[in-house]
Design an enzyme around this catalytic site. Structure first.
Site, PDB file in Angstrom:
ATOM      1  N   LYS A   4       0.716  -1.176   0.000  1.00 36.15           N
ATOM      2  CA  LYS A   4      -0.179  -0.017  -0.152  1.00 36.15           C
ATOM      3  C   LYS A   4       1.063   1.144   0.075  1.00 36.15           C
ATOM      4  O   LYS A   4       1.943   1.204   0.865  1.00 36.15           O
ATOM      5  CB  LYS A   4      -0.915   0.022   1.331  1.00 36.15           C
TER       6      LYS A   4
HETATM    7  C1  5RP Z   1      -1.926   4.543   7.401  1.00 37.41           C
HETATM    8  C2  5RP Z   1      -3.091   3.734   6.747  1.00 37.41           C
HETATM    9  C3  5RP Z   1      -4.498   3.913   6.766  1.00 37.41           C
HETATM   10  O1  5RP Z   1      -5.351   2.731   6.529  1.00 37.41           O
HETATM   11  C4  5RP Z   1      -4.802   4.938   5.829  1.00 37.41           C
HETATM   12  O2  5RP Z   1      -3.971   6.056   6.076  1.00 37.41           O
HETATM   13  C5  5RP Z   1      -6.157   5.361   5.947  1.00 37.41           C
HETATM   14  O3  5RP Z   1      -6.526   5.562   4.748  1.00 37.41           O
HETATM   15  P1  5RP Z   1      -6.649   6.995   4.012  1.00 37.41           P
HETATM   16  O4  5RP Z   1      -5.418   7.755   4.286  1.00 37.41           O
HETATM   17  O5  5RP Z   1      -7.425   6.837   2.800  1.00 37.41           O
HETATM   18  O6  5RP Z   1      -7.776   7.725   5.137  1.00 37.41           O
HETATM   19  O7  5RP Z   1      -2.509   2.749   6.069  1.00 37.41           O
HETATM   20  O8  5RP Z   1      -0.650   4.091   7.137  1.00 37.41           O
END
Ligand code: 5RP
Length: 293
Positions: free
Chosen positions: A203
């Site tokens: 991710k």
């Molecule tokens: C932090 C994460 C969180 O799940 C993520 O940031 C949440 O999603 P968004 O940024 O889209 O609100 O992985 O590292």
């Protein structure tokens, strides 16, 4: 008791028919074991793509706009997600266990947003509890280039080694701490490091020259949403990421803080799984949000 006599005679052997050739649709995992592939298939559809709904923010940010009442909001929209990304605390208390979705279980504990350097994390969920929670993948936060980088690698190794043992993939999350730059160079380094150290899915954030990052990463990349931006821009970002090789999105605030989270998730679905153009998806969002909030 097995019946020894009186059974219908077996005769349909399909002599001359070759066993079907199956192509596993998740990048980099064609040779993974059956259990690992099965869990990856809970997360990724047959098109090799996924929509993860991230609502794990509370583990470092506390209560966040749109995520105050996970027990009310998530069950009402999760039908349009493929995978729920959450902490075990949120899952146990707010999500009915008969949800039939994949689960990306947030496994590390990381330093909260009130600290200047957030990079010193530790393992939190042990592998047995991840199995008890029926995790489809183990989410591990990694701070590349920060003082706590080696903590991140130790945590990643713990989950990759145990994930390999039990057939559970690891989602390596590229964290952007307060001091870190959001450049192509940085994301390119971080995604590749995580993949080479064994993460099965990565991710990261969308950035310029994103197609170089997805090309050089041997496993699927899903993009984080980040801070709330206008819905049309978020759909455009998702579209560009998919067109440039991402295997999906893992969005939180851009769904949960949208005027209509359920309409937004449906519009994202159109982009990720139906190849809809962002303008088309935004038009659908505008229509859908009139019907549902
Ligand atoms: C932090 C994460 C969180 O799940 C993520 O940031 C949440 O999603 P968004 O940024 O889209 O609100 O992985 O590292």
């Amino acid at each position: 008791m097995a019946d020894k006599d009186g059974n219908i005679l077996a005769k349909d052997y399909g002599i001359g028919i070759k066993p079907p050739t199956r192509i596993f649709p998740v990048k980099g995992h064609q040779c993974a074991g059956w259990g690992m592939q099965s869990r990856l298939s809970q997360i990724f559809s047959d098109d090799g793509r996924t929509i993860m709904l991230a609502f794990d923010h509370g583990y470092i940010m506390g209560s966040t706009a749109g995520l105050e009442r996970l027990d009310l909001v998530i069950p009402s929209i999760m039908q349009y997600a493929d995978c729920l990304m959450a902490t075990r605390g949120a899952l146990r208390t707010c999500i009915p266990s008969n949800h039939h979705k994949a689960v990306a279980l947030r496994c590390t504990a990381d330093t909260s947003v009130i600290k200047d350097d957030m990079s010193f994390g530790t393992t939190n969920v042990d592998i047995e509890d991840a199995i008890r929670m029926n995790a489809s993948c183990l989410a591990v936060q990694c701070f590349i280039g920060s003082d706590g980088e080696m903590d991140s690698f130790k945590n990643l190794s713990y989950y990759v080694n145990n994930g390999e043992k039990y057939g559970i993939p690891v989602l390596g999350v590229v964290a952007v701490g307060k001091q870190m730059e959001r450049t192509t160079k940085y994301f390119s380094l971080a995604t590749r490091l995580l993949a080479e150290n064994g993460a099965h899915i990565i991710k990261t954030y969308y950035c310029d020259n994103f197609e170089q990052i997805t090309a050089a990463c041997p496993v699927p990349i899903v993009i984080a949403g980040g801070k709330k931006i206008p819905e049309a821009e978020a759909l455009d970002m998702a579209y560009r990421a998919i067109s440039e090789g991402a295997a999906g999105v893992d969005m939180g605030r851009n769904v949960l803080q949208a005027e209509s989270p359920i309409a937004m998730l449906q519009a994202i679905r159109m982009v990720v799984h139906e190849n809809a153009k962002p303008e088309e998806a935004f038009k659908a969002y505008e229509l859908l949000k009139k019907d549902v909030k």
